[in-house]
Scaffold this motif. Structure first.
Motif, PDB file in Angstrom:
ATOM      1  N   UNK A   1       0.808  -1.215   0.000  1.00  0.00           N
ATOM      2  CA  UNK A   1       0.000   0.000   0.000  1.00  0.00           C
ATOM      3  C   UNK A   1       0.847   1.274   0.000  1.00  0.00           C
ATOM      4  N   UNK A   2       1.981   1.246   0.694  1.00  0.00           N
ATOM      5  CA  UNK A   2       2.863   2.407   0.676  1.00  0.00           C
ATOM      6  C   UNK A   2       3.347   2.718  -0.733  1.00  0.00           C
ATOM      7  N   UNK A   3       3.627   1.681  -1.502  1.00  0.00           N
ATOM      8  CA  UNK A   3       4.096   1.892  -2.871  1.00  0.00           C
ATOM      9  C   UNK A   3       3.014   2.547  -3.718  1.00  0.00           C
ATOM     10  N   UNK A   4       1.770   2.091  -3.584  1.00  0.00           N
ATOM     11  CA  UNK A   4       0.670   2.706  -4.330  1.00  0.00           C
ATOM     12  C   UNK A   4       0.471   4.165  -3.905  1.00  0.00           C
ATOM     13  N   UNK A   5       0.534   4.407  -2.608  1.00  0.00           N
ATOM     14  CA  UNK A   5       0.357   5.782  -2.126  1.00  0.00           C
ATOM     15  C   UNK A   5       1.459   6.697  -2.661  1.00  0.00           C
ATOM     16  N   UNK A   6       2.708   6.244  -2.553  1.00  0.00           N
ATOM     17  CA  UNK A   6       3.827   7.070  -3.019  1.00  0.00           C
ATOM     18  C   UNK A   6       3.775   7.301  -4.524  1.00  0.00           C
ATOM     19  N   UNK A   7       3.351   6.286  -5.277  1.00  0.00           N
ATOM     20  CA  UNK A   7       3.261   6.443  -6.733  1.00  0.00           C
ATOM     21  C   UNK A   7       2.311   7.574  -7.098  1.00  0.00           C
ATOM     22  N   UNK A   8       1.181   7.636  -6.415  1.00  0.00           N
ATOM     23  CA  UNK A   8       0.233   8.719  -6.677  1.00  0.00           C
ATOM     24  C   UNK A   8       0.829  10.075  -6.331  1.00  0.00           C
ATOM     25  N   UNK A   9       1.605  10.136  -5.248  1.00  0.00           N
ATOM     26  CA  UNK A   9       2.239  11.391  -4.852  1.00  0.00           C
ATOM     27  C   UNK A   9       3.295  11.809  -5.873  1.00  0.00           C
ATOM     28  N   UNK A  10       4.066  10.835  -6.373  1.00  0.00           N
ATOM     29  CA  UNK A  10       5.089  11.150  -7.377  1.00  0.00           C
ATOM     30  C   UNK A  10       4.445  11.780  -8.612  1.00  0.00           C
ATOM     31  N   UNK A  11       3.381  11.175  -9.099  1.00  0.00           N
ATOM     32  CA  UNK A  11       2.715  11.697 -10.296  1.00  0.00           C
ATOM     33  C   UNK A  11       2.171  13.101 -10.047  1.00  0.00           C
ATOM     34  N   UNK A  12       1.668  13.339  -8.852  1.00  0.00           N
ATOM     35  CA  UNK A  12       1.095  14.643  -8.518  1.00  0.00           C
ATOM     36  C   UNK A  12       2.166  15.715  -8.314  1.00  0.00           C
ATOM     37  N   UNK A  13       3.291  15.356  -7.708  1.00  0.00           N
ATOM     38  CA  UNK A  13       4.276  16.344  -7.286  1.00  0.00           C
ATOM     39  C   UNK A  13       5.365  16.621  -8.310  1.00  0.00           C
ATOM     40  N   UNK A  14       5.467  15.781  -9.349  1.00  0.00           N
ATOM     41  CA  UNK A  14       6.562  15.933 -10.306  1.00  0.00           C
ATOM     42  C   UNK A  14       6.034  16.226 -11.714  1.00  0.00           C
ATOM     43  N   UNK A  15       5.830  17.498 -12.030  1.00  0.00           N
ATOM     44  CA  UNK A  15       5.318  17.852 -13.362  1.00  0.00           C
ATOM     45  C   UNK A  15       6.298  17.523 -14.480  1.00  0.00           C
ATOM     46  N   UNK A  16       7.583  17.326 -14.159  1.00  0.00           N
ATOM     47  CA  UNK A  16       8.576  17.009 -15.188  1.00  0.00           C
ATOM     48  C   UNK A  16       8.774  15.495 -15.339  1.00  0.00           C
ATOM     49  N   UNK A  17       7.827  14.731 -14.815  1.00  0.00           N
ATOM     50  CA  UNK A  17       7.874  13.279 -14.974  1.00  0.00           C
ATOM     51  C   UNK A  17       7.758  12.889 -16.437  1.00  0.00           C
ATOM     52  N   UNK A  18       8.665  12.041 -16.895  1.00  0.00           N
ATOM     53  CA  UNK A  18       8.609  11.492 -18.245  1.00  0.00           C
ATOM     54  C   UNK A  18       8.311  10.004 -18.161  1.00  0.00           C
ATOM     55  N   UNK A  19       7.169   9.604 -18.673  1.00  0.00           N
ATOM     56  CA  UNK A  19       6.820   8.189 -18.754  1.00  0.00           C
ATOM     57  C   UNK A  19       7.506   7.612 -19.982  1.00  0.00           C
ATOM     58  N   UNK A  20       8.441   6.698 -19.762  1.00  0.00           N
ATOM     59  CA  UNK A  20       9.227   6.185 -20.883  1.00  0.00           C
ATOM     60  C   UNK A  20       8.715   4.825 -21.330  1.00  0.00           C
ATOM     61  N   UNK A  21       8.915   4.563 -22.598  1.00  0.00           N
ATOM     62  CA  UNK A  21       8.446   3.320 -23.200  1.00  0.00           C
ATOM     63  C   UNK A  21       9.646   2.537 -23.731  1.00  0.00           C
ATOM     64  N   UNK A  22      10.007   1.479 -23.023  1.00  0.00           N
ATOM     65  CA  UNK A  22      11.054   0.600 -23.518  1.00  0.00           C
ATOM     66  C   UNK A  22      12.445   1.195 -23.404  1.00  0.00           C
ATOM     67  N   UNK A  23      13.367   0.554 -24.114  1.00  0.00           N
ATOM     68  CA  UNK A  23      14.768   0.918 -24.013  1.00  0.00           C
ATOM     69  C   UNK A  23      15.042   2.200 -24.799  1.00  0.00           C
ATOM     70  N   UNK A  24      15.801   3.105 -24.188  1.00  0.00           N
ATOM     71  CA  UNK A  24      16.120   4.370 -24.834  1.00  0.00           C
ATOM     72  C   UNK A  24      17.317   4.996 -24.134  1.00  0.00           C
TER      73      UNK A  24
END
Length: 330
Positions: free
Chosen positions: A199-222
């Protein structure tokens, strides 16, 4: 499942020298009063000796840091009984009354232009942790001086430092996370059906998405920066990734939770309770470990004893972890 090619690994060449040897081990004592003013107060482990280790890989300086440690119960390793795991831990001198001693290593990658941090530790959410800010301070850095953070997967012990205190602790950093992990760990249905220890991991994941506007969701190797590449190590989580750095014919591959102490690499069938897809994780180990051994890959692993740097070697038909003999390299 990802196809691990020999080119993707490309490893094993000697490291460059740092201060007269391939590895510098530095230890510095820091009190709470010496901690950076910003952010939460350090945990008790932060006031202890801060271990640091630096190596050179071509033009890169890689510094091994640690957020601290925790003891994982002997029952956390499906595929072996608790007694078997404890016996193995005793033989390797990592047994504690409450379980196997795990460290939480992080790695800072610098090339003179950018500072890239690999994972941020549990930051007090597990065990005796929370020392990463003090480890960074020991090399003269604050968290707001980090240019990018790569999160290998969205378990709390790899992203807790991003959101500890409910704030963005790396405000100037681009954030790289595999899109499959973001999708999994922000899914309300998956969270509702998950056991308490996730549950802590799910909670933190939501906080990361909310607090980090410069988050880049990457797809595969790059490649996220010249010489710094994401590799796909899916299994432990849906978007579990590693990082390979390479320059001037030298390389290092950071495998995160592909390797756990005591049980790996000897037994690929032994898992860890936090694995989301145990069969996929084993299949990845079955492919990766023999290839790494055949190529002499230089590896960094989050939970292996600090600084988590070594190789998988084949010894009389069995794979084992070989800590790199840093002092004798040239």
């Amino acid at each position: 499942m990802a196809n691990l090619s020999r080119r993707a690994l490309a490893f094993g060449l000697p490291l460059g020298l740092v201060g007269g040897s391939a590895l510098q081990i530095l230890t510095t004592g820091h009190s709470a009063a010496e901690a950076p003013a910003a952010g939460p107060a350090p945990s008790p482990v932060a006031a202890r000796v801060t271990p640091l280790a630096q190596i050179r890989v071509g033009r890169f300086t890689v510094t091994a840091l640690t957020d601290g440690y925790a003891d994982m119960p002997y029952t956390f390793f499906p595929g072996r009984t608790a007694a078997q795991v404890e016996q193995a831990a005793v033989s390797q001198f990592v047994a504690r009354p409450s379980g196997v001693r795990f460290v939480f290593n992080q790695y800072l990658i610098e090339d003179g232009a950018r500072r890239i941090l690999l994972d941020t530790g549990p930051a007090g959410s597990i065990g005796q942790t929370g020392a990463l800010p003090q480890a960074l301070a020991a090399i003269g850095l604050r968290r707001d001086q980090i240019d990018a953070v790569i999160v290998t997967h969205m378990h709390e012990d790899h992203m807790g430092g991003l959101v500890v205190g409910g704030q963005n602790n790396y405000p100037n950093a681009e954030l790289y996370i595999d899109r499959r992990d973001i999708r999994h760990w922000t899914d309300p249905a998956k969270r509702a059906g998950a056991p308490d220890y996730l549950q802590n991991s799910f909670r933190m994941a939501s906080e990361v998405v909310k607090l980090y506007p410069r988050l880049q969701a990457i797809d595969g190797e790059r490649e996220v920066a010249p010489g710094v590449s994401i590799i796909d190590l899916t299994g432990h989580t849906p978007g579990h990734i590693g990082v390979r750095i390479a320059d001037a014919g030298q390389s290092l591959i950071m495998v995160s939770d592909m390797l756990f102490p005591v049980v790996h690499p000897q037994a690929t069938d032994v898992g860890f309770v936090f694995e989301q897809d145990r069969a996929a994780a084993q299949a990845m180990r079955d492919r990766f470990f023999p290839l790494a051994a055949s190529e002499g890959a230089l590896i960094a692993a989050t939970h292996m004893p600090f600084p988590g740097l070594g190789r998988v070697v084949l010894d009389r038909g069995q794979m084992r972890w070989q800590v790199t003999d840093w002092a004798l390299q040239s």
